[in-house]
Design an enzyme around this catalytic site. Structure first.
Site, PDB file in Angstrom:
ATOM      1  N   ASN A   9       0.869  -1.174   0.000  1.00  0.00           N
ATOM      2  CA  ASN A   9       0.000   0.000   0.000  1.00  0.00           C
ATOM      3  C   ASN A   9       0.912   1.231   0.000  1.00  0.00           C
ATOM      4  O   ASN A   9       1.521   1.547   1.021  1.00  0.00           O
ATOM      5  CB  ASN A   9      -0.886  -0.043   1.263  1.00  0.00           C
ATOM      6  CG  ASN A   9      -1.731   1.207   1.401  1.00  0.00           C
ATOM      7  OD1 ASN A   9      -1.761   2.065   0.517  1.00  0.00           O
ATOM      8  ND2 ASN A   9      -2.431   1.311   2.525  1.00  0.00           N
ATOM      9  N   LYS A  11       0.120   4.241  -0.188  1.00  0.00           N
ATOM     10  CA  LYS A  11      -0.512   5.398   0.473  1.00  0.00           C
ATOM     11  C   LYS A  11      -0.311   6.667  -0.368  1.00  0.00           C
ATOM     12  O   LYS A  11      -0.205   6.581  -1.584  1.00  0.00           O
ATOM     13  CB  LYS A  11       0.000   5.539   1.912  1.00  0.00           C
ATOM     14  CG  LYS A  11      -0.189   4.239   2.710  1.00  0.00           C
ATOM     15  CD  LYS A  11       0.030   4.398   4.205  1.00  0.00           C
ATOM     16  CE  LYS A  11      -0.188   3.055   4.891  1.00  0.00           C
ATOM     17  NZ  LYS A  11      -0.041   3.106   6.335  1.00  0.00           N
ATOM     18  N   HIS A  95      -9.570   1.138   5.092  1.00  0.00           N
ATOM     19  CA  HIS A  95      -8.275   1.309   5.759  1.00  0.00           C
ATOM     20  C   HIS A  95      -8.472   2.195   6.996  1.00  0.00           C
ATOM     21  O   HIS A  95      -9.270   3.133   6.966  1.00  0.00           O
ATOM     22  CB  HIS A  95      -7.254   1.941   4.802  1.00  0.00           C
ATOM     23  CG  HIS A  95      -5.860   1.837   5.348  1.00  0.00           C
ATOM     24  ND1 HIS A  95      -5.390   2.686   6.317  1.00  0.00           N
ATOM     25  CD2 HIS A  95      -4.857   0.958   5.094  1.00  0.00           C
ATOM     26  CE1 HIS A  95      -4.152   2.333   6.632  1.00  0.00           C
ATOM     27  NE2 HIS A  95      -3.800   1.282   5.904  1.00  0.00           N
ATOM     28  N   GLU A  97      -6.808   4.505   8.184  1.00  0.00           N
ATOM     29  CA  GLU A  97      -6.578   5.941   7.969  1.00  0.00           C
ATOM     30  C   GLU A  97      -7.852   6.593   7.438  1.00  0.00           C
ATOM     31  O   GLU A  97      -8.182   7.714   7.798  1.00  0.00           O
ATOM     32  CB  GLU A  97      -5.382   6.130   7.022  1.00  0.00           C
ATOM     33  CG  GLU A  97      -4.068   5.857   7.752  1.00  0.00           C
ATOM     34  CD  GLU A  97      -2.967   5.254   6.904  1.00  0.00           C
ATOM     35  OE1 GLU A  97      -3.024   5.326   5.675  1.00  0.00           O
ATOM     36  OE2 GLU A  97      -2.030   4.687   7.513  1.00  0.00           O
ATOM     37  N   GLU A 167      -5.184  -5.106  10.495  1.00  0.00           N
ATOM     38  CA  GLU A 167      -4.136  -4.110  10.718  1.00  0.00           C
ATOM     39  C   GLU A 167      -4.382  -3.405  12.049  1.00  0.00           C
ATOM     40  O   GLU A 167      -5.147  -2.433  12.113  1.00  0.00           O
ATOM     41  CB  GLU A 167      -4.148  -3.069   9.592  1.00  0.00           C
ATOM     42  CG  GLU A 167      -3.918  -3.648   8.218  1.00  0.00           C
ATOM     43  CD  GLU A 167      -3.378  -2.596   7.251  1.00  0.00           C
ATOM     44  OE1 GLU A 167      -2.264  -2.810   6.760  1.00  0.00           O
ATOM     45  OE2 GLU A 167      -4.044  -1.578   7.015  1.00  0.00           O
ATOM     46  N   GLY A 173       2.769   2.038  10.925  1.00  0.00           N
ATOM     47  CA  GLY A 173       3.718   3.141  10.804  1.00  0.00           C
ATOM     48  C   GLY A 173       4.462   3.449  12.090  1.00  0.00           C
ATOM     49  O   GLY A 173       5.122   4.471  12.205  1.00  0.00           O
ATOM     50  N   SER A 213       3.670  -2.424  10.236  1.00  0.00           N
ATOM     51  CA  SER A 213       5.118  -2.509  10.388  1.00  0.00           C
ATOM     52  C   SER A 213       5.693  -3.870   9.967  1.00  0.00           C
ATOM     53  O   SER A 213       6.576  -4.406  10.628  1.00  0.00           O
ATOM     54  CB  SER A 213       5.537  -2.169  11.823  1.00  0.00           C
ATOM     55  OG  SER A 213       5.159  -0.842  12.141  1.00  0.00           O
TER      56      SER A 213
HETATM   57  P1  13P Z   1       3.160   0.221   7.719  1.00  0.00           P
HETATM   58  O1  13P Z   1       3.683  -1.033   7.087  1.00  0.00           O
HETATM   59  O2  13P Z   1       3.884   1.451   7.301  1.00  0.00           O
HETATM   60  O3  13P Z   1       3.042   0.076   9.217  1.00  0.00           O
HETATM   61  O4  13P Z   1       1.650   0.420   7.180  1.00  0.00           O
HETATM   62  C1  13P Z   1       0.754  -0.623   7.233  1.00  0.00           C
HETATM   63  C2  13P Z   1      -0.458  -0.248   6.480  1.00  0.00           C
HETATM   64  O5  13P Z   1      -1.215   0.622   6.875  1.00  0.00           O
HETATM   65  C3  13P Z   1      -0.734  -0.958   5.213  1.00  0.00           C
HETATM   66  O6  13P Z   1      -2.016  -0.691   4.740  1.00  0.00           O
END
Ligand code: 13P
Length: 255
Positions: A9, A11, A95, A97, A167, A173, A213
């Site tokens: 992803n 982002k 997601h 976010e 997740e 992150g 992560s």
């Molecule tokens: P990270 O791997 O940066 O923690 O992000 C995970 C994520 O949100 C994938 O959709």
């Protein structure tokens, strides 16, 4: 046996030129991989360019979101039909976010998921608890609500096209990965929910990814867990070398 599934992803990162470069590196280094699914999700504006680069490679395309309607007066939205048209096979939905920053609800995510399936796009439904919810012992309630809400009104046949990504928000992150045991516990619970809602066969077949992560140094251990079928990778998917190693995970090397 469920086929493994590794997704990147990207982002809100990378210009068209950077997306083209990263996709080219992945094509060069992953073209021999044929025993697992590899998916990348660039920003909307790079989808067409990346689709061109990954054509005739094992890498497939995903979008990071879509709308619940196909056409009409919905300024600023992108529909699943248009994503299919530019070469996407998958779309990431729900997601954390988007749930947190854009206030997306389970009902809205479910509407988008049904529309995506109607169009022939396979949804990657993201779910996961916050740190506070985990500490207050609400994790199972939250996951239950998100799975039931997200998969409402689906038939068992439609579920075969859905991928779920667990997740935990506290791991995204942050560099704090869930331990193998924490991730396995959540995945096994989610698979149980799918069994209750649908049936054993569907629960055995659905792929459940872990995200939060994921890095080259922890992917082997995570992938060695019975109910972890893949990874949804954020930060590490922006570095070709790291993502290539994650795609080439080796369960046997798990620590
Ligand atoms: P990270 O791997 O940066 O923690 O992000 C995970 C994520 O949100 C994938 O959709």
């Amino acid at each position: 046996m469920r086929r493994s599934f590794i997704a990147g992803n990207w982002k809100l990162n990378l210009t068209n030129a950077e997306s083209r470069e990263l996709a080219s590196q992945l094509v060069t280094n992953l073209s021999d991989v044929n025993d697992r699914d590899i998916v990348i999700a660039p920003v909307f504006t790079s989808l067409t360019i990346v689709a061109e680069v990954i054509k005739n490679s094992p890498i497939q395309l995903a979008a990071q979101n879509c709308y619940s309607q196909t056409t009409g007066a919905f300024t600023g939205e992108v529909s699943p039909i248009l994503l299919k048209d530019v070469g996407c096979n998958y779309v990431i939905l729900g997601h954390s976010e988007r749930r947190q920053l854009m206030n997306e609800t389970d009902t809205f995510i479910n509407e988008k998921l049904l529309k995506a399936l109607d169009t022939g796009l396979s949804p990657i439904l993201c779910i996961g608890e916050t740190l506070q919810e985990r500490e207050n012992n609400q994790m199972l309630d939250v996951l239950g609500r998100q799975v039931k809400g997200g998969l409402d009104n689906l038939t068992a046949a439609q579920l075969t096209d859905v991928v779920i990504a667990y997740e935990p928000i506290w791991a995204i992150g942050t560099g704090k990965t869930a331990t193998n045991e924490q991730a396995q516990e959540a995945h096994s619970f989610i698979r149980g929910l799918v069994r209750e809602m649908f049936n054993q066969d569907v629960a055995d077949k659905i792929r459940i990814l872990y995200g939060g992560s994921v890095k080259p140094n922890n992917v082997d251990g995570l992938m060695a867990q019975a109910d972890i079928d893949g990874a949804l990778v954020g930060g590490a998917s922006l570095k070709a070398e790291d993502f290539i190693r994650i795609v080439r995970f080796e369960r046997g090397k798990a620590k």
